[in-house]
Design a protein around this motif. Structure first.
Motif, PDB file in Angstrom:
ATOM      1  N   HIS A 165      -2.294   0.521  -9.839  1.00  0.00           N
ATOM      2  CA  HIS A 165      -1.183   0.056  -8.947  1.00  0.00           C
ATOM      3  C   HIS A 165      -1.463  -1.324  -8.758  1.00  0.00           C
ATOM      4  O   HIS A 165      -0.231  -1.899  -8.449  1.00  0.00           O
ATOM      5  CB  HIS A 165      -1.779   0.744  -7.276  1.00  0.00           C
ATOM      6  CG  HIS A 165      -0.689   0.481  -6.306  1.00  0.00           C
ATOM      7  ND1 HIS A 165       0.500   1.235  -6.007  1.00  0.00           N
ATOM      8  CD2 HIS A 165      -0.861  -0.497  -5.371  1.00  0.00           C
ATOM      9  CE1 HIS A 165       0.968   0.564  -5.112  1.00  0.00           C
ATOM     10  NE2 HIS A 165       0.364  -0.214  -4.627  1.00  0.00           N
ATOM     11  N   GLY A 166      -2.547  -2.000  -8.630  1.00  0.00           N
ATOM     12  CA  GLY A 166      -2.475  -3.365  -8.476  1.00  0.00           C
ATOM     13  C   GLY A 166      -1.763  -4.319  -9.548  1.00  0.00           C
ATOM     14  O   GLY A 166      -1.071  -5.041  -9.497  1.00  0.00           O
ATOM     15  N   PHE A 224      -5.424  -0.866 -15.398  1.00  0.00           N
ATOM     16  CA  PHE A 224      -5.215  -2.370 -14.524  1.00  0.00           C
ATOM     17  C   PHE A 224      -5.601  -3.367 -15.413  1.00  0.00           C
ATOM     18  O   PHE A 224      -5.062  -4.336 -15.383  1.00  0.00           O
ATOM     19  CB  PHE A 224      -6.210  -1.985 -13.327  1.00  0.00           C
ATOM     20  CG  PHE A 224      -6.131  -3.215 -12.683  1.00  0.00           C
ATOM     21  CD1 PHE A 224      -5.069  -3.599 -11.758  1.00  0.00           C
ATOM     22  CD2 PHE A 224      -7.307  -4.323 -12.772  1.00  0.00           C
ATOM     23  CE1 PHE A 224      -5.385  -4.592 -10.799  1.00  0.00           C
ATOM     24  CE2 PHE A 224      -7.348  -5.260 -11.932  1.00  0.00           C
ATOM     25  CZ  PHE A 224      -6.381  -5.701 -11.042  1.00  0.00           C
ATOM     26  N   ALA A 258       4.952  -0.110  -5.776  1.00  0.00           N
ATOM     27  CA  ALA A 258       4.162  -1.231  -6.115  1.00  0.00           C
ATOM     28  C   ALA A 258       4.901  -2.351  -6.587  1.00  0.00           C
ATOM     29  O   ALA A 258       4.540  -3.528  -6.135  1.00  0.00           O
ATOM     30  CB  ALA A 258       3.252  -0.687  -6.888  1.00  0.00           C
ATOM     31  N   TYR A 265       1.679  -3.553  -9.270  1.00  0.00           N
ATOM     32  CA  TYR A 265       2.287  -4.684  -8.212  1.00  0.00           C
ATOM     33  C   TYR A 265       2.528  -5.914  -8.951  1.00  0.00           C
ATOM     34  O   TYR A 265       3.563  -6.913  -8.665  1.00  0.00           O
ATOM     35  CB  TYR A 265       1.155  -4.372  -7.312  1.00  0.00           C
ATOM     36  CG  TYR A 265       1.219  -5.794  -6.149  1.00  0.00           C
ATOM     37  CD1 TYR A 265       2.238  -5.546  -5.069  1.00  0.00           C
ATOM     38  CD2 TYR A 265       0.447  -6.904  -6.098  1.00  0.00           C
ATOM     39  CE1 TYR A 265       2.047  -6.460  -4.113  1.00  0.00           C
ATOM     40  CE2 TYR A 265       0.353  -7.899  -5.248  1.00  0.00           C
ATOM     41  CZ  TYR A 265       1.300  -7.838  -4.089  1.00  0.00           C
ATOM     42  OH  TYR A 265       1.221  -8.741  -3.243  1.00  0.00           O
ATOM     43  N   THR A 271      -5.130  -5.380  -4.036  1.00  0.00           N
ATOM     44  CA  THR A 271      -5.433  -4.023  -4.452  1.00  0.00           C
ATOM     45  C   THR A 271      -6.481  -3.479  -3.487  1.00  0.00           C
ATOM     46  O   THR A 271      -6.371  -2.438  -2.944  1.00  0.00           O
ATOM     47  CB  THR A 271      -5.837  -3.877  -5.672  1.00  0.00           C
ATOM     48  OG1 THR A 271      -4.925  -4.657  -6.690  1.00  0.00           O
ATOM     49  CG2 THR A 271      -5.546  -2.378  -6.169  1.00  0.00           C
ATOM     50  N   LEU A 313       0.767   3.361  -3.030  1.00  0.00           N
ATOM     51  CA  LEU A 313      -0.552   3.859  -3.562  1.00  0.00           C
ATOM     52  C   LEU A 313      -0.934   5.270  -2.534  1.00  0.00           C
ATOM     53  O   LEU A 313      -1.176   6.245  -3.200  1.00  0.00           O
ATOM     54  CB  LEU A 313      -1.827   2.744  -2.832  1.00  0.00           C
ATOM     55  CG  LEU A 313      -3.326   3.067  -3.454  1.00  0.00           C
ATOM     56  CD1 LEU A 313      -3.198   2.875  -4.923  1.00  0.00           C
ATOM     57  CD2 LEU A 313      -4.044   2.020  -2.695  1.00  0.00           C
ATOM     58  N   SER A 336       1.023  -1.253   0.063  1.00  0.00           N
ATOM     59  CA  SER A 336      -0.091  -0.048  -0.088  1.00  0.00           C
ATOM     60  C   SER A 336       0.791   1.531  -0.109  1.00  0.00           C
ATOM     61  O   SER A 336       0.180   2.336  -0.297  1.00  0.00           O
ATOM     62  CB  SER A 336      -1.024   0.051   1.169  1.00  0.00           C
ATOM     63  OG  SER A 336      -0.252  -0.288   2.512  1.00  0.00           O
TER      64      SER A 336
END
Lengths: 431, 298
Positions: free
Chosen positions: B39-40, B110, B208, B43, B230, B25, B22
């Protein structure tokens, strides 16, 4: 003057005749398609091609493509080629109901095969009945599919989930007859809950002094199991039951094995066979794994003694570089059942292409060949078959663990008889 | 006492993982004021690339100890490519636009990243165990733990400390704080705000990817594995206060400890406890524990 030789037609004619004969011999003996047959038989195939469950779905899809290609090369179903229409099962039950209608109304498929998720098969079954479309469920585990309502157009070609748990209880007791304590690590939704409940009831029914020392419920495909592993290590159960699957199962083994979890307790993974080719050396020896309660396993029956199994195992390995796992075996069972039902219906109809109702009639009581052997569709539209289970042992020949001390538990020991509800049967289980 | 020790250690391990997920983020939200759903995806990309590089290294006979280096090289590559690319090509077009547009855009990125990973690495689980196994195990309160879990705790403390120092103790950090406080004034005094945005987003993308790479040796990297991570990361920064590094640390610690408590004492509440904590914090303090109340500018 140019001399014109005597024409030598006869040798050329002989050569041509031999050529035609060779060509004819190499072509499949298809004969004329049955009267009234369509140009091709369109079949919907629904499985997970995205998301975490794609590890199962891709295996099913590979099998479906390989098998249908093989049939089509051999002439299809009595000369009618099969065409698969692939649909991704991801997206939830509502989306699957819409997709099912699209398959039937827009794509005009004659049958649908698939559904790994219990939520999806339960959602789709009433729609299949409403639209009167032959639907063959290949993997979905819930016993409710065939027990909660009268079904006419829906068939399931493999054991329900309860068979996995009862088979586990029987095998665990055979391996460790003095088991005193058990624990469960399962995902907190219908699959995990049902799997654990059936196992707990079955083992306590077969050995009433067994105590539950921990029940853990994780999120679906949770990526972190540190606390769960600590709790299980602290509880020190004799046996741990887990129905974790796919990436979640691999993660659990990766995090648990180095901490000794799989050595301290005897651990059972109901879908473990599916992950062995991925886990390789990360899966320790001596763990009980099953291809769920599926009869077929890539080494059982022995491919060297069973030509159909050999063709399947070698065919999939050559084309996709992976041996068939249980989703592959269950997909084979479903598609082969559909083909056999069509062929029986054609024969019963005097060689004419059958109507939907004729195929359904032919499917009930049908016995057909699979790489494992013959299986039969019961009148309640449920197939019952043996289940294989064994202990992991790293196998240098394959580069991943294979099943040692493999036992094929008989169908009657893991599935209820026709007309009996699964939960009543498990609650009254006898040795 | 024994159970308490186990709960604290389990909580700290999960908190470390959550913090690594996190922190990037919250950093991006703090500077760019954008809720970055992509972000996810970054990651997951970090996890995939680091695992792929580590596996390739082992295949060509490289030392297993070099796999740790791959856990750093992967995120650097992902951060340096994804950061400027996403920020310059997409995000700069939506600064100041409605939040819904920003959310939709980052969500689209994403999804694109998710498909891109499937195209590159397929759907088979990808995993490397060497970094986790090489460090060995130790026992505490009669329970075996892996040293890699302790390494994750240490890395997240050092990494978090370094980020706080970078923001509070360096010239770059002071410029960033000035941009956070007032973009127009910062621009007026000669700060290249666009450059700060790009550098900050790249740093967030690196965070991330690093989170993904460091968690990767403990998990199976499969399509879709980052979705839950996420969602958890959003819960953590909502509890801690969006845009606050200290908030991300505290939020991760609260969620980590609560979950460990639930698993050991009340397993039925495992799923609900995290979101219950989030709701309670948001009811009492809508801006999160470390969040600042933002005044509406006229």
């Amino acid at each position: 003057m140019q001399r014109v030789g005597k024409p030598r037609i006869r040798p050329w004619l002989s050569l041509l005749t031999i050529g035609i004969l060779i060509l004819a011999a190499s072509l499949p003996a298809t004969g004329a398609p049955p009267a009234g047959a369509p140009a091709e038989l369109k079949v919907g195939f629904v499985d997970f091609f995205s998301g975490a469950a794609a590890t199962f779905g891709i295996s099913g899809k590979n099998t479906a493509e390989w098998l249908v290609d093989k049939w089509n090369k051999e002439g299809g179903i009595r000369g009618v080629k099969v065409k698969l229409v692939m649909v991704d099962e991801a997206g939830g039950p509502d989306k699957q109901v819409t997709e099912f209608r699209r398959l039937v109304l827009d794509e005009k498929v004659e049958a649908v095969v698939g559904y790994t998720s219990s939520a999806n098969c339960l959602a789709v079954a009433p729609v299949a009945e409403e639209l009167k479309v032959l639907t063959v469920i290949h993997i979905c585990g819930t016993h409710r599919l065939t027990e909660d309502r009268q079904i006419k157009y829906v068939f399931r070609t493999s054991n329900s989930q309860a068979a996995d748990s009862v088979m586990a209880a029987r095998y665990v007791l055979a391996m460790k007859p003095n088991v005193k304590t058990i624990a469960g690590a399962n995902e907190d939704y219908a699959w995990g809950r049902d799997s654990w409940e059936a196992f707990r009831i079955a083992i306590q029914r077969l050995k009433p002094d067994v105590k539950v020392v921990a029940e853990l419920w994780t999120k679906i495909q949770a990526g972190e199991y540190s606390a769960e592993i600590s709790k299980l290590l602290a509880a020190k159960p004799d046996v741990i039951h887990s129905s974790f699957w796919g990436g979640g199962l691999i993660t659990f083994v990766k995090q648990g094995a180095p901490r000794g979890l799989l050595k301290d307790s005897l651990v059972f993974f109901s879908t473990g066979e599916q992950a062995l080719q991925d886990l390789k050396k990360d899966m320790p020896d001596g763990v009980i794994v099953a291809p769920r309660a599926t009869s077929g396993y890539f080494l059982h029956p022995d491919p060297d003694r069973n030509p159909l199994q050999k063709e399947f195992v070698q065919g999939l390995k050559a084309r996709f570089d992976r041996y068939p796992d249980y989703p592959a075996h269950r997909t084979y069972q479903a598609l082969a059942g559909l083909k056999a039902a069509f062929e029986k219906a054609i024969d019963q109809g005097g060689g004419r292409w059958p109507k939907n109702e004729d195929v359904i009639k032919a499917f009930e009581g049908l016995t057909w060949q699979t790489p494992y052997g013959l299986i039969t569709m019961r009148p309640d539209h449920q197939v019952v078959h043996d289940g294989a289970v064994g202990l992991t042992k790293f196998n240098a020949k394959y580069g991943f663990p294979t099943l040692e001390r493999l036992v094929a538990v008989r169908a009657a020991e893991i599935m209820p008889p026709v007309g009996m509800k699964t939960l009543d049967w498990v609650a009254a289980l006898k040795k | 006492m024994r159970t308490l020790t186990i709960i604290l250690l389990d909580g700290a391990v999960f908190a470390a993982v959550l913090f690594l997920i996190s922190v990037g983020l919250t950093l991006v939200f703090g500077v760019l004021r954008i809720l970055n759903v992509s972000h996810g995806g970054i990651y997951a990309f970090g996890a995939y690339l680091a695992t792929f590089l580590a596996l390739r290294l082992l295949e060509i006979g490289g030392s297993p100890y070099l796999t740790y280096l791959m856990l750093l090289v992967g995120p650097v590559i992902v951060g340096l490519i994804a950061g400027p690319l996403i920020e310059r090509v997409f995000l700069q077009r939506v600064y100041g636009r409605a939040e819904a547009i920003q959310l939709l855009l980052t969500f689209s990125i994403f999804l694109i990243l998710d498909d891109l990973m499937k195209l590159i690495w397929g759907t088979k689980p990808l995993f490397v165990s060497e970094p986790y196994k090489l460090l060995g195990e130790f026992s505490i309160a009669g329970i075996r733990y892996s040293w890699y879990q302790v390494l994750l705790i240490l890395v997240s403390i050092v990494f978090g400390g370094a980020l706080v120092w970078a923001v509070r103790g360096t010239r770059f950090g002071k410029i960033v704080v000035s941009v956070i406080n007032d973009r127009e004034i910062s621009q007026a005094i000669g700060i290249n705000v666009n450059r700060i945005f790009m550098v900050s987003f790249t740093l967030g993308a690196f965070c991330a990817a690093l989170g993904g790479a460091l968690v990767a040796p403990t998990i199976a990297v499969v399509p879709g594995f980052a979705v839950d991570a996420t969602v958890l990361a959003f819960a953590v920064i909502a509890i801690g206060g969006m845009g606050s590094l200290e908030g991300a640390a505290l939020g991760a610690l609260i969620v980590g400890l609560l979950r460990a408590l639930a698993v050991h004492l009340l397993p039925e509440a495992d799923l609900v406890v995290i979101y219950l904590a989030m709701i309670l914090v948001l009811v009492a303090r809508p801006q999160g524990l470390f969040g600042q109340v933002e005044l509406r500018r006229i």
